[in-house]
Design an enzyme around this catalytic site. Sequence first.
Site, PDB file in Angstrom:
ATOM      1  N   GLY A 169      -1.853 105.237  24.871  1.00  0.00           N
ATOM      2  CA  GLY A 169      -0.696 106.121  24.685  1.00  0.00           C
ATOM      3  C   GLY A 169      -1.138 107.552  24.388  1.00  0.00           C
ATOM      4  O   GLY A 169      -2.309 107.825  24.095  1.00  0.00           O
ATOM      5  N   THR A 178       0.923  97.466  24.464  1.00  0.00           N
ATOM      6  CA  THR A 178       0.120  96.268  24.735  1.00  0.00           C
ATOM      7  C   THR A 178       0.925  95.004  24.432  1.00  0.00           C
ATOM      8  O   THR A 178       0.923  94.042  25.209  1.00  0.00           O
ATOM      9  CB  THR A 178      -1.171  96.301  23.896  1.00  0.00           C
ATOM     10  N   SER A 193       0.430 106.030  21.094  1.00  0.00           N
ATOM     11  CA  SER A 193      -0.416 104.990  20.523  1.00  0.00           C
ATOM     12  C   SER A 193       0.308 104.284  19.380  1.00  0.00           C
ATOM     13  O   SER A 193       0.844 104.929  18.479  1.00  0.00           O
ATOM     14  CB  SER A 193      -1.709 105.636  20.030  1.00  0.00           C
ATOM     15  N   GLY A 194       0.320 102.992  19.435  1.00  0.00           N
ATOM     16  CA  GLY A 194       0.952 102.205  18.382  1.00  0.00           C
ATOM     17  C   GLY A 194       2.433 101.969  18.620  1.00  0.00           C
ATOM     18  O   GLY A 194       3.119 101.383  17.782  1.00  0.00           O
ATOM     19  N   GLU A 245      -1.999 110.774  22.621  1.00  0.00           N
ATOM     20  CA  GLU A 245      -2.651 110.859  21.310  1.00  0.00           C
ATOM     21  C   GLU A 245      -2.783 112.301  20.828  1.00  0.00           C
ATOM     22  O   GLU A 245      -3.212 113.172  21.594  1.00  0.00           O
ATOM     23  CB  GLU A 245      -4.055 110.247  21.386  1.00  0.00           C
ATOM     24  N   SER A 272      -5.528  99.363  18.638  1.00  0.00           N
ATOM     25  CA  SER A 272      -5.280 100.374  19.658  1.00  0.00           C
ATOM     26  C   SER A 272      -6.141 100.125  20.893  1.00  0.00           C
ATOM     27  O   SER A 272      -7.344  99.864  20.785  1.00  0.00           O
ATOM     28  CB  SER A 272      -5.596 101.746  19.059  1.00  0.00           C
ATOM     29  N   SER A 273      -5.499 100.184  22.048  1.00  0.00           N
ATOM     30  CA  SER A 273      -6.249  99.985  23.291  1.00  0.00           C
ATOM     31  C   SER A 273      -7.049 101.254  23.526  1.00  0.00           C
ATOM     32  O   SER A 273      -6.479 102.323  23.637  1.00  0.00           O
ATOM     33  CB  SER A 273      -5.300  99.760  24.458  1.00  0.00           C
ATOM     34  N   ASN A 282      -3.020 102.892  15.051  1.00  0.00           N
ATOM     35  CA  ASN A 282      -2.747 101.518  15.501  1.00  0.00           C
ATOM     36  C   ASN A 282      -3.955 100.655  15.155  1.00  0.00           C
ATOM     37  O   ASN A 282      -5.090 101.000  15.491  1.00  0.00           O
ATOM     38  CB  ASN A 282      -2.500 101.550  17.021  1.00  0.00           C
TER      39      ASN A 282
HETATM   40  N1  LIG Z   1       7.503  93.607  19.823  1.00  0.00           N
HETATM   41  C1  LIG Z   1       6.761  93.653  18.721  1.00  0.00           C
HETATM   42  N2  LIG Z   1       6.961  92.779  17.749  1.00  0.00           N
HETATM   43  C2  LIG Z   1       6.197  92.800  16.644  1.00  0.00           C
HETATM   44  N3  LIG Z   1       5.218  93.683  16.410  1.00  0.00           N
HETATM   45  C3  LIG Z   1       4.972  94.589  17.362  1.00  0.00           C
HETATM   46  C4  LIG Z   1       5.709  94.619  18.579  1.00  0.00           C
HETATM   47  N4  LIG Z   1       5.235  95.611  19.335  1.00  0.00           N
HETATM   48  C5  LIG Z   1       4.221  96.174  18.613  1.00  0.00           C
HETATM   49  N5  LIG Z   1       4.074  95.549  17.461  1.00  0.00           N
HETATM   50  C6  LIG Z   1       3.095  95.893  16.401  1.00  0.00           C
HETATM   51  O1  LIG Z   1       2.610  97.164  16.642  1.00  0.00           O
HETATM   52  C7  LIG Z   1       1.201  97.174  16.795  1.00  0.00           C
HETATM   53  C8  LIG Z   1       0.791  98.166  17.851  1.00  0.00           C
HETATM   54  O2  LIG Z   1       1.235  97.751  19.076  1.00  0.00           O
HETATM   55  P1  LIG Z   1       0.396  97.951  20.411  1.00  0.00           P
HETATM   56  O3  LIG Z   1      -1.010  97.652  20.171  1.00  0.00           O
HETATM   57  O4  LIG Z   1       1.099  97.242  21.442  1.00  0.00           O
HETATM   58  O5  LIG Z   1       0.554  99.489  20.623  1.00  0.00           O
HETATM   59  P2  LIG Z   1       0.109 100.324  21.864  1.00  0.00           P
HETATM   60  O6  LIG Z   1       1.292 101.039  22.323  1.00  0.00           O
HETATM   61  O7  LIG Z   1      -0.575  99.469  22.812  1.00  0.00           O
HETATM   62  O8  LIG Z   1      -0.901 101.324  21.237  1.00  0.00           O
HETATM   63  P3  LIG Z   1      -2.192 101.938  21.890  1.00  0.00           P
HETATM   64  O9  LIG Z   1      -1.773 102.974  22.814  1.00  0.00           O
HETATM   65  O10 LIG Z   1      -2.916 102.460  20.724  1.00  0.00           O
HETATM   66  O11 LIG Z   1      -2.890 100.847  22.522  1.00  0.00           O
HETATM   67  C9  LIG Z   1       0.840  95.760  17.180  1.00  0.00           C
HETATM   68  O12 LIG Z   1      -0.457  95.449  16.738  1.00  0.00           O
HETATM   69  C10 LIG Z   1       1.902  94.976  16.440  1.00  0.00           C
HETATM   70  O13 LIG Z   1       1.495  94.755  15.116  1.00  0.00           O
HETATM   71 MG   LIG Z   2      -2.380  99.248  23.443  1.00  0.00          MG
END
Ligand SMILES: Nc1ncnc2c1ncn2[C@@H]1O[C@H](COP(=O)(O)OP(=O)(O)OP(=O)(O)O)[C@@H](O)[C@H]1O
Ligand SMILES: [Mg+2]
Length: 1079
Positions: free
Chosen positions: A387, A112, A107-108, A389, A160-161, A157
């Site tokens: 992701g 996404t 996660s994070g 957790e 977070s999805s 996050n």
């Molecule tokens: N390529 C990137 N460039 C800039 N910021 C990023 C990038 N990837 C992620 N982030 C930052 O990290 C944060 C978390 O990313 P994201 O929501 O994609 O995580 P995740 O893997 O989907 O987590 P989860 O499993 O909780 O959904 C985003 O809100 C963003 O601020």
């Molecule tokens: Mg996500």
Amino acid sequence: MEVKTSLLDNMIGVGDMVLLEPLSEDSFLDNLRKRFDHNEIYTYIGSVVISMNPYRSLPIYTPDKVEEYRNRNFYELSPHIYALADEAYRSLRDQDKDQCILITGESGAGKTEASKLVMSYVAAVCGKGQEVNKVKEQLLQSNPVLEAFGNAKTVRNDNSSRFGKYMDIEFDFKGDPLGGVISNYLLEKSRVVKQPRGERNFHIFYQLLSGASDDTLKKLKLDRDFSKYNYLSLDSAVVNGLDDAANFRTVRNAMQIVGFMEDEVQSVLELVAAVLKLGNIEFKPESRSNGTDESRIKDKNDLKEMCELLGIEQSVLERAFSYRTVEAKMEKVSTTLNVAQAYYARDALAKNLYSRLFTWLVTRINESIKAQAKTRHKVMGVLDIYGFEIFEDNSFEQFIINYCNEKLQQIFIELTLREEQEEYVREGIEWTNIEYFNNAVICDLIENNQNGILAMLDEECLRPGTVTDETFLDKLNTICAEHQHFESRLSKNSKFLTDHSLPHNCFRIQHYAGKVLYRVESFVDKNNDLLYRDLSQAMYKANHSLIKQLFPEGNPAKVNLKRPPTAGSQFKTSVGTLMRNLQTKNPNYIRCIKPNDKKASHIFTDSLVCHQVRYLGLMENVRVRRAGYAFRQAYEPCLERYKMLCKKTWPHWNGPAREGVEVLMADLQVPAEEFSYGRSKIFIRNPRTLFFLEERRRQCLQDLASLIQKIYRGWKCRTQFLLLKKSQIVVAAWYRRFAQQKKYQKIKSATTVMQSYARGWQARKLLRELKYQKRCKEAVTTIAAFWHGTQVRREYRKFFRANAGKKIYDFTIQRIMQKYFLGLKTTLPSMSPIDKNWPVRPYRFLDGVHKELRRIFHLWRCKKYREKFTEERKAVYEEKLEASEIFKDKKALYPSSVSQPFKGDYLEISKNPKYQKLNSAVDEKVLLADVVNKINRANGKGTARIFLLTKKSVLLADQKTGQVKASVPLPDVASVSVSTQSDGFFALKLKEGSASAVKGDFLLSSERLIEIITKLHRIGATTADRDQLNIDISDEFLVQFKQDKVCVKFIQGGPKNGSGVSCKRKNNRLLEVSVPTTA
Ligand SMILES: Nc1ncnc2c1ncn2[C@@H]1O[C@H](COP(=O)(O)OP(=O)(O)OP(=O)(O)O)[C@@H](O)[C@H]1O
Ligand SMILES: [Mg+2]
């Protein structure tokens, strides 16, 4: 071997971990850190992309970057998620292979974001057009909607999805997007009613309260203040860097783009508001007569508002919160709910409402974005699932989420590690096995149908009797105690009896990514996911279109006594389907790594990254990759793809495909260590070799294209040429025909001309000959005639006189003359001398004679005429002749006098007694007596006088009395002056010195001037002793009046002067006579 240099060569650290030397965990982390510090967040392991979350926006997602990576080979540029997206898109478009992009990480870690980047890249590079752009826009805009409803701030996050998402994007054969299908997996609905500390509910609640207009909020009966709602935790309601109000506008806009109707959006917001209201309903106990506690709603205001929002009858819902009806086969039992049960019912309703709303949203979005065309689609699946957790307090949701991640890890292992290694063995490639951790055993622990945790949970839930979370844990302890990845204090396994980190109501699983402690509390409830039927029926009764749809089981007509599948089994089934789906597609991996736990940029926590590297199996991945081959392909497609690179295999290879590939590789002189021949596939070790082949193929395709172009052009030109040639032959044939025709016509006409000339010439020649012959004949005839004539004449000459011809001539002439004279005699003109007629001459030769005869006849005729004259008449004619001699052509008066006979004595003096006295005074014979005007010198007026002329003198006498006024002897008259004009003025000029001259000259005027002057002149001519009288004819002459000489001047007067002659004295010396102009 010459290949295009890869940008991998000039990179910070190593762009592809496969090239890392030496390969160790430390060097791996060092490389990641080094690159991360230089903002190089992407690193490859072969075709797998490792993505480090930068936690800040980097300028590497610009349209220029998209263009840079577009249609470039994977290893050509520095590692980027775009390179992977491009590779996947191109193999989907060009090689017709369905693709899936598996984004994993905790996660994070940025899954996404990565999925959105992939989608935006594909949207940017695929086809354009109004329809395609609409589809793209809808696909992209589905993200903000789902994120608002399905994402929440967690401790790890901020976005977070809280649901799993798998999106299939469908493309047509050109690679244009047609639409998509979204599958969602298990929303973490418990979050609706309760959030761990430091976390928030789903974004939409905060967005609605912050961003909606006052008017909307009023309609939804909401208050902007978060603290008014029990379901919204307060400690982290506001998140740094998250503008809920702006995001609300984005979501509303996105919903509109995706195709939500305005009333649908309203319904959705009403449901969201209803959930908030639901959270505010509180219960209080009320004792009943039977001693049990019954729940009662504390403050009905929120209930009332909620019912108004959803169109539910308040009493129905109120009752549903107080009673629970259980239906068995034949009977219906209604029991009251205590306060705890009422709260449970309320929360269950809220969770169900929200999760069903979320599912409805996904279905509605799918309806909008589904592909219209029914043609075969190519599919690119993007998997962005929650992701892995590990929380402080992990419950059923985390268990499910982590199970899903186990499955994903499993598929990764299956496809990249195990499958690959197994393939080498299968293909007979020399291979030293690489050890890796296969998490299949953990998956089995969870999902095994007999003794898997999920199966046991289901068993517990379905089991009759008292079922609690503890009984479930007991069951786990008995069944899974032996499992090496299962840990529990209560298990018989003594190993954990003293492990105080493992509480009694928990069990621990050693996941691939680490140990996770799960608290069993509410596992059974969450798995059952029970919503009391009274509530679902109350919802069904709602006068709200959306609510009714969401609770179909509430329809009393369709009461289903069968238990619905549990949440765990539902999830297992859908994850199973997902895995099978993914296995049919070509996988592309993005492994997301989180650099730190603080959501901070520039911090690289070694231990955290190291942990992720380990559990993601990245080291093993590199090892397998390094030992293995970057690329493999079955011989047939390989030969098909590259056969144009070798003359022996191009265009057809008749032998087995493997031999063809061997010939090909030998021909291309690819070093032997770069590839291996498997049983059915060729394995290429280095991407560069593939690169080389691809590059050669590209060149070759270009050459082939040129060849095809050349042949086509050649064919086209040849066809054109043949056509031209054919047309040219036709044209030439026609032209030749025409030319020959013309030539023939020319020759023909020339021949005709020549022929005609020749014939003419021949004819003329013939004619000449004939003429000659004719002339000869004629000549002969003439000669003969002459000859005969001569002969005859010679013979007959003696019979003719020699001058007979002359005689005949003379006779003829005589006869003609005779006839002429006789004819003339009869045709003679009259004897009048003035007759001008004369007969026409008959013969020209008589011309001279004829004229002469005419003259003679005229003379004779005149003579005869003269002979007839008497003496007097003769004298008269003599006088006339003389007058003519004097005046003809000299005086204008003359012509009028010709016809007047000269009578002489007009007054008959001798006979008229009136002039007796005068007569007696004249002793001579009067030759002329007439009245004249004597012009008075003083005024030019005339005085009538009798003018008498005798042989001797001229007399002037008074006309009345006859008294002689003047007598001038003729010898005294020197001359007479007259004018040239038609007047009758004449001046008798007397000889100077004579007696008569004393009185001066006489200026007289008479109409018979011609006669008077002629007679005067005659007397002079006939009298021997007298000089000839001078007659002066001029228009200006002098007259001697006594002493003075007066000039008499005659002028021609115009018709205005009157018809008569007038004489005027101009001055002493001039008398001017105006004579009328004679016509
Ligand atoms: N390529 C990137 N460039 C800039 N910021 C990023 C990038 N990837 C992620 N982030 C930052 O990290 C944060 C978390 O990313 P994201 O929501 O994609 O995580 P995740 O893997 O989907 O987590 P989860 O499993 O909780 O959904 C985003 O809100 C963003 O601020
Ligand atoms: Mg996500």
